[in-house]
Write a protein that holds these residues in place. Structure first.
Motif, PDB file in Angstrom:
ATOM      1  N   VAL A  32      17.084  16.774 -14.644  1.00 35.20           N
ATOM      2  CA  VAL A  32      16.081  16.513 -15.681  1.00 35.20           C
ATOM      3  C   VAL A  32      16.537  15.375 -16.592  1.00 35.20           C
ATOM      4  CG1 VAL A  32      14.821  17.518 -17.617  1.00 35.20           C
ATOM      5  CG2 VAL A  32      15.267  18.892 -15.590  1.00 35.20           C
ATOM      6  N   LYS A  33      17.823  15.330 -16.872  1.00 35.65           N
ATOM      7  CA  LYS A  33      18.349  14.260 -17.726  1.00 35.65           C
ATOM      8  C   LYS A  33      18.142  12.896 -17.074  1.00 35.65           C
ATOM      9  CE  LYS A  33      22.485  12.884 -20.270  1.00 35.65           C
ATOM     10  NZ  LYS A  33      23.900  13.206 -20.564  1.00 35.65           N
ATOM     11  N   GLU A  34      18.411  12.807 -15.787  1.00 33.16           N
ATOM     12  CA  GLU A  34      18.187  11.533 -15.093  1.00 33.16           C
ATOM     13  C   GLU A  34      16.700  11.196 -15.045  1.00 33.16           C
ATOM     14  OE1 GLU A  34      20.022  11.536 -11.283  1.00 33.16           O
ATOM     15  OE2 GLU A  34      22.065  11.739 -12.062  1.00 33.16           O
ATOM     16  N   ARG A  35      15.850  12.212 -14.941  1.00 31.56           N
ATOM     17  CA  ARG A  35      14.399  11.967 -14.970  1.00 31.56           C
ATOM     18  C   ARG A  35      13.985  11.378 -16.323  1.00 31.56           C
ATOM     19  NH1 ARG A  35       9.209  14.214 -13.730  1.00 31.56           N
ATOM     20  NH2 ARG A  35       7.786  12.800 -14.788  1.00 31.56           N
ATOM     21  N   THR A  36      14.527  11.907 -17.406  1.00 28.52           N
ATOM     22  CA  THR A  36      14.203  11.366 -18.731  1.00 28.52           C
ATOM     23  C   THR A  36      14.661   9.913 -18.858  1.00 28.52           C
ATOM     24  OG1 THR A  36      16.271  12.247 -19.650  1.00 28.52           O
ATOM     25  CG2 THR A  36      14.315  13.639 -19.805  1.00 28.52           C
ATOM     26  N   GLU A  37      15.822   9.601 -18.283  1.00 28.17           N
ATOM     27  CA  GLU A  37      16.304   8.216 -18.334  1.00 28.17           C
ATOM     28  C   GLU A  37      15.381   7.297 -17.539  1.00 28.17           C
ATOM     29  OE1 GLU A  37      20.241   8.485 -16.858  1.00 28.17           O
ATOM     30  OE2 GLU A  37      21.089   9.365 -18.687  1.00 28.17           O
ATOM     31  N   ILE A  38      14.899   7.803 -16.405  1.00 27.08           N
ATOM     32  CA  ILE A  38      13.964   7.002 -15.597  1.00 27.08           C
ATOM     33  C   ILE A  38      12.668   6.776 -16.365  1.00 27.08           C
ATOM     34  CG2 ILE A  38      12.528   7.053 -13.524  1.00 27.08           C
ATOM     35  CD1 ILE A  38      14.858   8.457 -12.099  1.00 27.08           C
ATOM     36  N   GLU A  39      12.181   7.825 -17.036  1.00 26.72           N
ATOM     37  CA  GLU A  39      10.942   7.690 -17.811  1.00 26.72           C
ATOM     38  C   GLU A  39      11.116   6.676 -18.938  1.00 26.72           C
ATOM     39  OE1 GLU A  39       8.036   8.878 -17.231  1.00 26.72           O
ATOM     40  OE2 GLU A  39       8.504  10.218 -15.588  1.00 26.72           O
ATOM     41  N   LEU A  40      12.247   6.756 -19.629  1.00 27.41           N
ATOM     42  CA  LEU A  40      12.502   5.792 -20.710  1.00 27.41           C
ATOM     43  C   LEU A  40      12.594   4.367 -20.162  1.00 27.41           C
ATOM     44  CD1 LEU A  40      15.067   7.590 -23.049  1.00 27.41           C
ATOM     45  CD2 LEU A  40      12.712   6.976 -23.564  1.00 27.41           C
ATOM     46  N   SER A  41      13.300   4.215 -19.060  1.00 29.12           N
ATOM     47  CA  SER A  41      13.432   2.888 -18.459  1.00 29.12           C
ATOM     48  C   SER A  41      12.068   2.366 -17.990  1.00 29.12           C
ATOM     49  CB  SER A  41      14.410   2.938 -17.279  1.00 29.12           C
ATOM     50  OG  SER A  41      14.498   1.702 -16.623  1.00 29.12           O
ATOM     51  N   TYR A  42      11.278   3.238 -17.396  1.00 29.98           N
ATOM     52  CA  TYR A  42       9.949   2.842 -16.922  1.00 29.98           C
ATOM     53  C   TYR A  42       9.059   2.450 -18.098  1.00 29.98           C
ATOM     54  CZ  TYR A  42       5.439   3.223 -14.515  1.00 29.98           C
ATOM     55  OH  TYR A  42       4.190   2.975 -13.997  1.00 29.98           O
ATOM     56  N   ALA A  43       9.115   3.255 -19.169  1.00 29.91           N
ATOM     57  CA  ALA A  43       8.317   2.940 -20.352  1.00 29.91           C
ATOM     58  C   ALA A  43       8.749   1.606 -20.953  1.00 29.91           C
ATOM     59  CB  ALA A  43       8.454   4.059 -21.388  1.00 29.91           C
ATOM     60  N   LYS A  44      10.046   1.370 -20.993  1.00 30.97           N
ATOM     61  CA  LYS A  44      10.550   0.107 -21.539  1.00 30.97           C
ATOM     62  C   LYS A  44      10.086  -1.078 -20.692  1.00 30.97           C
ATOM     63  CE  LYS A  44      14.835  -2.223 -22.857  1.00 30.97           C
ATOM     64  NZ  LYS A  44      16.323  -2.111 -22.889  1.00 30.97           N
ATOM     65  N   GLN A  45      10.148  -0.915 -19.378  1.00 35.65           N
ATOM     66  CA  GLN A  45       9.707  -1.996 -18.500  1.00 35.65           C
ATOM     67  C   GLN A  45       8.208  -2.240 -18.632  1.00 35.65           C
ATOM     68  OE1 GLN A  45      10.984  -1.167 -14.499  1.00 35.65           O
ATOM     69  NE2 GLN A  45      13.151  -1.111 -15.041  1.00 35.65           N
ATOM     70  N   LEU A  46       7.433  -1.162 -18.792  1.00 39.52           N
ATOM     71  CA  LEU A  46       5.997  -1.341 -18.981  1.00 39.52           C
ATOM     72  C   LEU A  46       5.697  -2.068 -20.291  1.00 39.52           C
ATOM     73  CD1 LEU A  46       4.413   2.035 -17.783  1.00 39.52           C
ATOM     74  CD2 LEU A  46       4.297  -0.179 -16.668  1.00 39.52           C
ATOM     75  N   ARG A  47       6.416  -1.683 -21.351  1.00 38.45           N
ATOM     76  CA  ARG A  47       6.208  -2.352 -22.638  1.00 38.45           C
ATOM     77  C   ARG A  47       6.588  -3.833 -22.553  1.00 38.45           C
ATOM     78  NH1 ARG A  47       4.796   0.860 -26.755  1.00 38.45           N
ATOM     79  NH2 ARG A  47       5.289   3.089 -26.681  1.00 38.45           N
ATOM     80  N   ASN A  48       7.714  -4.119 -21.903  1.00 43.06           N
ATOM     81  CA  ASN A  48       8.126  -5.512 -21.747  1.00 43.06           C
ATOM     82  C   ASN A  48       7.104  -6.294 -20.925  1.00 43.06           C
ATOM     83  OD1 ASN A  48      10.446  -5.050 -23.219  1.00 43.06           O
ATOM     84  ND2 ASN A  48      11.728  -4.692 -21.424  1.00 43.06           N
ATOM     85  N   LEU A  49       6.576  -5.644 -19.894  1.00 41.32           N
ATOM     86  CA  LEU A  49       5.561  -6.300 -19.061  1.00 41.32           C
ATOM     87  C   LEU A  49       4.308  -6.598 -19.875  1.00 41.32           C
ATOM     88  CD1 LEU A  49       4.743  -7.198 -16.177  1.00 41.32           C
ATOM     89  CD2 LEU A  49       3.820  -4.901 -15.844  1.00 41.32           C
ATOM     90  N   SER A  50       3.884  -5.612 -20.679  1.00 39.40           N
ATOM     91  CA  SER A  50       2.700  -5.807 -21.510  1.00 39.40           C
ATOM     92  C   SER A  50       2.940  -6.912 -22.539  1.00 39.40           C
ATOM     93  CB  SER A  50       2.337  -4.496 -22.212  1.00 39.40           C
ATOM     94  OG  SER A  50       1.252  -4.672 -23.086  1.00 39.40           O
ATOM     95  N   LYS A  51       4.129  -6.915 -23.130  1.00 44.59           N
ATOM     96  CA  LYS A  51       4.455  -7.928 -24.137  1.00 44.59           C
ATOM     97  C   LYS A  51       4.544  -9.318 -23.508  1.00 44.59           C
ATOM     98  CE  LYS A  51       7.926  -9.027 -27.658  1.00 44.59           C
ATOM     99  NZ  LYS A  51       9.208  -8.594 -28.266  1.00 44.59           N
TER     100      LYS A  51
END
Length: 603
Positions: A32-51
């Motif tokens: 679950v901890k690795e899943r949370t890290e993946i979610e955070l990384s994915y969210a960060k990449q999506l935000r960077n992509l949007s920006k």
């Protein structure tokens, strides 16, 4: 079904199994901890992509996003930003509701397991000590029985021997009795310890171990239930954000449905519409009849005895064939014997090789219209304040936009003035709150700003009124130049055709065409040159080619000569220049390179 009764002899295996259960729980926490890290990384990449694809402020990119398709793309980027936020929510909820909770539970589980197995080992040690005590009493009882048997045999041997004294026999009898008594005591002690051991053993296998194993079983079952609940929470965390993610996707679909291709097409028209009229029809040039032209003393054009063709344009049609000149090809110097089309101020077009008319028309249709001020902009000049470098329609839009901006600034300053006036009234009524005189300077400054803005607005409104008033007239002029008024221009066009294709003997006819041409163009000449005051110089120019101004209104220049510019090209292909106070006139714009002086032009 109980571990205490079914697994009474599997203490070690149960210990291993419970440790394996804790390892599984820790492995799930790590997952679950690795899943949370993946979610955070994915969210960060999506935000960077949007920006990354957001338009930059105050840039040309931002102006391009006025189209509905671009607005839909911006909405998609914003929805993707919200979509990324939901993945951050998933990460936060999993961390708080699963990882933290399970980590705390694992610590509690380890402590409980440790206590249970400690009690089990303690019970094992107790029963083992009872077993050792039983074995010891049993060996002692066996040893005492053997000793008593040997003492009895020795007594009987001594009593049967006649040579042994009575005292020795009595001593052997007493020794046998002592050994016999010790055997009886050992027997009683062994019997007592055996009963005690049997009781302890019964308690161990039927009470202590079942209770301990039951606690371990309950602990393991709680662990299994807990990991199942965590998996449900894992799914619920995802399920909770699905409606919001669905709204994000619905927003993207709504943005896509809001795209209006007709509106975008209209915006393209508003962005690039010049306001000019398209060129008119090309006159038919009839080569089927040989046309001869007699040279007379009244003709405004020079004799062509050499038989060389010369291009001429009438005053009203002088800009008609200029668009067909090939781009990026500097015009050659005009022939010495040529004149600018027998008109006082008619432009003289450079000679060109014959090309198919369809080829020239294709070049005209694919080429961009030339605007005279663009040349000065390419040389580093600033954009004029009145946007005179733009086509009429674009200039009107820019001026209207400027007027609106100034009106907003005026309204803002007026609101500020009203606020200062109200504050001054408050100070007058309550002097303890402040000095009213301290606001006079600010009030005067705001009033001065309002006056400046109003003057600026009036200036731009005047320009706007001028553009809106002259736009039809400019269109009329463009129609005349492009050949819509062909009733006046056919002779000039025919003359151009005859210049390009001369007759075998080099002579020309159509005297009536010459006369009508002179008549029409003389009227134009009078309109353009009568009652003109001397104009100030607005820049300089350098002659790129030699031009022999043989017509009235033109001026001769030599290649490399520097002169003063007093009037820009108005779209007809001519620039007005001055050599000194007495010598000024028109030269073809393509023959000179213009350097405008912005300060002189503004003054």
């Amino acid at each position: 079904m109980s571990w205490g009764t079914e697994l009474w002899d599997q203490f070690d295996n149960l210990e291993k199994h419970t440790q394996w259960g804790i390892d599984i729980l820790e492995k799930y926490i790590k997952f679950v901890k690795e899943r949370t890290e993946i979610e955070l990384s994915y969210a960060k990449q999506l935000r960077n992509l949007s920006k990354k694809y957001q338009p930059k402020k105050n840039s040309k990119e931002e102006e391009e996003y006025k189209y509905t398709s671009c607005k839909a793309f911006i909405s998609t980027l914003n929805e993707m930003n919200d979509y990324a936020g939901q993945h951050e929510v998933i990460s936060e909820n999993m961390a708080s509701q699963i990882i933290v909770d399970l980590a705390r539970y694992v610590q509690e589980l380890k402590q409980e397991r440790k206590l249970n197995f400690h009690d089990g080992r303690k019970a094992q040690q107790h029963i083992e000590s009872c077993w050792k005590q039983l074995e010891s009493s049993k060996r002692r009882f066996e040893r005492d029985c053997k000793e008593a048997d040997r003492a009895q045999q020795y007594f009987e041997k001594m009593d049967a021997d006649i040579n042994v004294t009575k005292a020795d026999v009595e001593k052997a009898r007493q020794q046998a009795q002592i050994r016999h008594q010790m055997a009886e005591d050992s027997k009683a002690d062994y019997s007592s310890i055996l009963q005690k051991f049997n009781h302890e053993q019964h308690e161990y296998y039927h009470t202590h171990i079942p209770n301990i194993f039951q606690k371990i079983q309950e602990m393991e079952e709680r662990r299994i239930v807990r990991i199942g609940d965590s998996m449900k929470t894992y799914a619920e965390v995802d399920r909770q954000v699905i409606p919001i993610i669905g709204k994000c996707l619905d927003g993207i679909v709504k943005a896509a449905e809001s795209i209006d291709q007709k509106n975008d097409s209209q915006l393209v028209i508003e962005a690039y519409k010049s306001g000019f009229e398209p060129p008119g029809d090309i006159e038919f040039e009839d080569y089927s009849q040989p046309m001869k032209r007699t040279v007379s003393d009244n003709s405004l054009s020079n004799s062509r005895g050499e038989g060389k063709p010369d291009l001429k344009f009438g005053g009203k049609s002088k800009g008609k064939l200029w668009p067909f000149i090939k781009k990026n090809k500097p015009p050659p110097p005009p022939p010495a014997s040529a004149s600018p089309s027998a008109v006082p101020n008619g432009p003289q077009s450079p000679k060109q090789q014959k090309e198919p008319l369809s080829h020239r028309f294709n070049e005209f249709m694919t080429s961009k219209p030339k605007i005279h001020c663009f040349r000065s902009l390419k040389r580093g000049g600033a954009t004029p304040e009145d946007f005179s470098n733009l086509p009429p329609e674009q200039r009107r839009k820019k001026l209207q936009q400027k007027v609106d901006e100034l009106n907003k600034e005026i309204q803002k300053e007026m609101d500020q003035r009203d606020a200062i006036t109200k504050m001054k009234d408050v100070y007058l009524k309550n002097p303890q709150m402040g000095d009213p005189a301290s606001l006079d300077h600010k009030l005067a400054e705001v009033s001065q700003n309002i006056e400046k803005l109003r003057l600026e607005t009036q200036k731009f409104e005047a320009w706007l009124a001028e553009v809106e008033g002259r736009l039809p007239a400019r269109s009329e002029q463009m129609r005349r130049q492009s050949g819509l008024y062909d009733s006046q221009n056919p002779p000039a066009v025919n003359n151009c055709a005859q210049d390009r294709e001369s007759s075998p003997d080099g002579s020309y006819t159509e005297e009536q065409s010459q006369e009508s041409e002179v008549k029409v163009l003389a009227t134009d000449f009078d309109d353009e040159f009568d009652d003109e005051e001397p104009l100030p110089a607005i820049g300089t120019c350098k002659a790129l080619y030699t031009f022999e101004g043989q017509n009235e209104g033109t001026i001769s220049v030599v290649e490399g000569e520097t002169l003063y510019v007093i009037e820009e090209d108005k779209g007809d292909g001519w620039t007005r220049i001055r050599r000194n106070e007495d010598e000024e006139g028109y030269v073809p714009t393509s023959y000179v390179e213009v350097y405008l002086d912005k300060n002189a032009k503004d003054s």
